[in-house]
Design a protein around this motif. Structure first.
Motif, PDB file in Angstrom:
ATOM      1  N   ALA A  23     -82.101 -15.926 -99.430  1.00 31.82           N
ATOM      2  CA  ALA A  23     -82.506 -16.079-100.796  1.00 31.82           C
ATOM      3  C   ALA A  23     -81.655 -15.588-101.798  1.00 31.82           C
ATOM      4  CB  ALA A  23     -83.708 -14.732-100.303  1.00 31.82           C
ATOM      5  N   GLN A  24     -80.357 -14.705-101.438  1.00 29.16           N
ATOM      6  CA  GLN A  24     -79.348 -13.987-101.680  1.00 29.16           C
ATOM      7  C   GLN A  24     -78.740 -15.516-102.827  1.00 29.16           C
ATOM      8  OE1 GLN A  24     -79.080 -11.340-104.117  1.00 29.16           O
ATOM      9  NE2 GLN A  24     -76.743 -11.259-103.976  1.00 29.16           N
ATOM     10  N   ASN A  25     -78.377 -16.435-101.701  1.00 34.13           N
ATOM     11  CA  ASN A  25     -77.456 -17.317-102.125  1.00 34.13           C
ATOM     12  C   ASN A  25     -78.322 -18.940-102.844  1.00 34.13           C
ATOM     13  OD1 ASN A  25     -75.491 -16.235-100.555  1.00 34.13           O
ATOM     14  ND2 ASN A  25     -75.910 -17.702 -98.421  1.00 34.13           N
ATOM     15  N   LEU A  26     -79.119 -18.942-103.100  1.00 31.54           N
ATOM     16  CA  LEU A  26     -80.025 -20.104-103.662  1.00 31.54           C
ATOM     17  C   LEU A  26     -80.604 -18.659-104.251  1.00 31.54           C
ATOM     18  CD1 LEU A  26     -82.903 -21.307-100.739  1.00 31.54           C
ATOM     19  CD2 LEU A  26     -80.628 -22.595-102.008  1.00 31.54           C
ATOM     20  N   THR A 216     -78.307 -27.452-100.456  1.00 33.61           N
ATOM     21  CA  THR A 216     -78.875 -28.360 -99.649  1.00 33.61           C
ATOM     22  C   THR A 216     -78.800 -27.586 -98.492  1.00 33.61           C
ATOM     23  OG1 THR A 216     -78.620 -30.835-100.459  1.00 33.61           O
ATOM     24  CG2 THR A 216     -79.066 -30.351 -98.453  1.00 33.61           C
ATOM     25  N   GLU A 217     -77.596 -27.425 -97.912  1.00 37.61           N
ATOM     26  CA  GLU A 217     -77.757 -26.373 -96.790  1.00 37.61           C
ATOM     27  C   GLU A 217     -78.660 -25.128 -96.477  1.00 37.61           C
ATOM     28  OE1 GLU A 217     -73.851 -24.078 -94.648  1.00 37.61           O
ATOM     29  OE2 GLU A 217     -73.469 -25.916 -95.908  1.00 37.61           O
ATOM     30  N   GLU A 218     -78.174 -24.827 -97.770  1.00 36.64           N
ATOM     31  CA  GLU A 218     -78.950 -23.943 -97.614  1.00 36.64           C
ATOM     32  C   GLU A 218     -81.012 -23.613 -97.347  1.00 36.64           C
ATOM     33  OE1 GLU A 218     -78.346 -20.605 -97.553  1.00 36.64           O
ATOM     34  OE2 GLU A 218     -75.806 -20.810 -98.038  1.00 36.64           O
ATOM     35  N   LEU A 219     -80.967 -24.581 -98.177  1.00 35.99           N
ATOM     36  CA  LEU A 219     -82.491 -24.875 -98.139  1.00 35.99           C
ATOM     37  C   LEU A 219     -83.031 -25.355 -96.254  1.00 35.99           C
ATOM     38  CD1 LEU A 219     -83.283 -27.068-100.887  1.00 35.99           C
ATOM     39  CD2 LEU A 219     -84.196 -24.701-100.675  1.00 35.99           C
ATOM     40  N   ILE A 220     -81.669 -25.817 -95.634  1.00 33.63           N
ATOM     41  CA  ILE A 220     -82.479 -26.482 -94.729  1.00 33.63           C
ATOM     42  C   ILE A 220     -82.371 -24.975 -93.510  1.00 33.63           C
ATOM     43  CG2 ILE A 220     -81.561 -27.722 -92.415  1.00 33.63           C
ATOM     44  CD1 ILE A 220     -80.082 -29.680 -94.285  1.00 33.63           C
TER      45      ILE A 220
END
Length: 255
Positions: A23-26, A216-220
């Protein structure tokens, strides 16, 4: 049976930490110069009771928060107060909040506040070679060279007059292990002192480095963490059902 439950609970704790990092990254994927947080692997601690043939294994997170050191995409904006570091390196900043002292940052969306202080988009003061906040007099134009020297055309000066007023401190921090603190600022681990400014990093004026977060990587990763959470909850439910079935088997038959 309780080993199965404790294993699932420890796994849930790890999944929760991963969700916080994700969540922090997004949330910071559009923040210039942001470095993607990485969930540390941690170690395993085995607790054994004396005289009892049972043990429990717990995961211990790493004390220092890890982050990715990959560079973000460089966007050429043409804005005079947008700066990017062309190589590995860091700006020195004085955090806007907290009392942790000077820190390192890659954020280069600069601005001048009402007091004339040079700050980044997060309100952190940009520091000079003496690690003091840079205060600029009113100017018509500003130029920043590759070494960080700031030259301005004073607002009350003669036409064409140029004055060098400060130098933005930078360092490559080579051989230094860095970590993110609770305030989100980057500093050396274990409270080690910051390196001295070395001005070995090339500064590009009119360019801005973006976040190195891959959305994209974070959502996956978010989907994978949700599935892992559901799997661990199912494991706890299964352990409950097995425990109840075992209790029924051991129950005295009713006459």
């Amino acid at each position: 049976m309780d080993k199965l439950i404790h294993t699932a609970l420890n796994s849930l704790a790890a999944v929760r930490a991963g969700q916080i990092t994700n969540a922090q990254n997004l949330a910071n994927q559009t923040v210039p110069g942001f470095r993607r947080d990485i969930m540390p692997e941690g170690q395993t601690f085995v607790m054994e009771d004396l005289g009892v043939l049972q043990s429990r294994a717990y995961q211990i997170p790493e004390k220092d928060a890890a982050f990715s050191d990959l560079a973000g995409f460089i966007n050429h904006t043409g804005e005079p107060l947008d700066l990017a570091l062309a190589q590995d390196g860091w700006f020195f900043v004085g955090p806007n909040e907290g009392g942790g002292g000077p820190a390192l940052s890659r954020r280069g969306d600069l601005r001048v506040d009402a007091q004339g202080r040079l700050t980044n988009g997060g309100g952190d003061a940009i520091l000079d070679q003496g690690l003091q906040p840079i205060v600029l007099p009113p100017f018509r134009n500003i130029m920043i060279n590759e070494l960080g020297a700031i030259t301005i055309e004073p607002l009350d000066g003669a036409p064409g007059e140029r004055v060098q007023v400060a130098t933005i401190a930078t360092t490559r921090a080579q051989g230094l292990q860095l970590t993110k603190g609770l305030d989100g600022q980057i500093r050396p681990v274990d409270g080690a002192p910051l390196p001295a400014p070395d001005q070995q990093t090339k500064i590009m004026q009119g360019a801005l480095e973006g976040s190195n977060v891959n959305s994209t990587e974070e959502l996956i990763k978010s989907i994978e963490l949700q599935r892992a959470f559901e799997l661990n909850v199912r494991m706890i439910t299964t352990a409950k059902e097995l425990d109840e079935a075992s209790s029924r088997l051991l129950r005295m038959p009713e006459s």
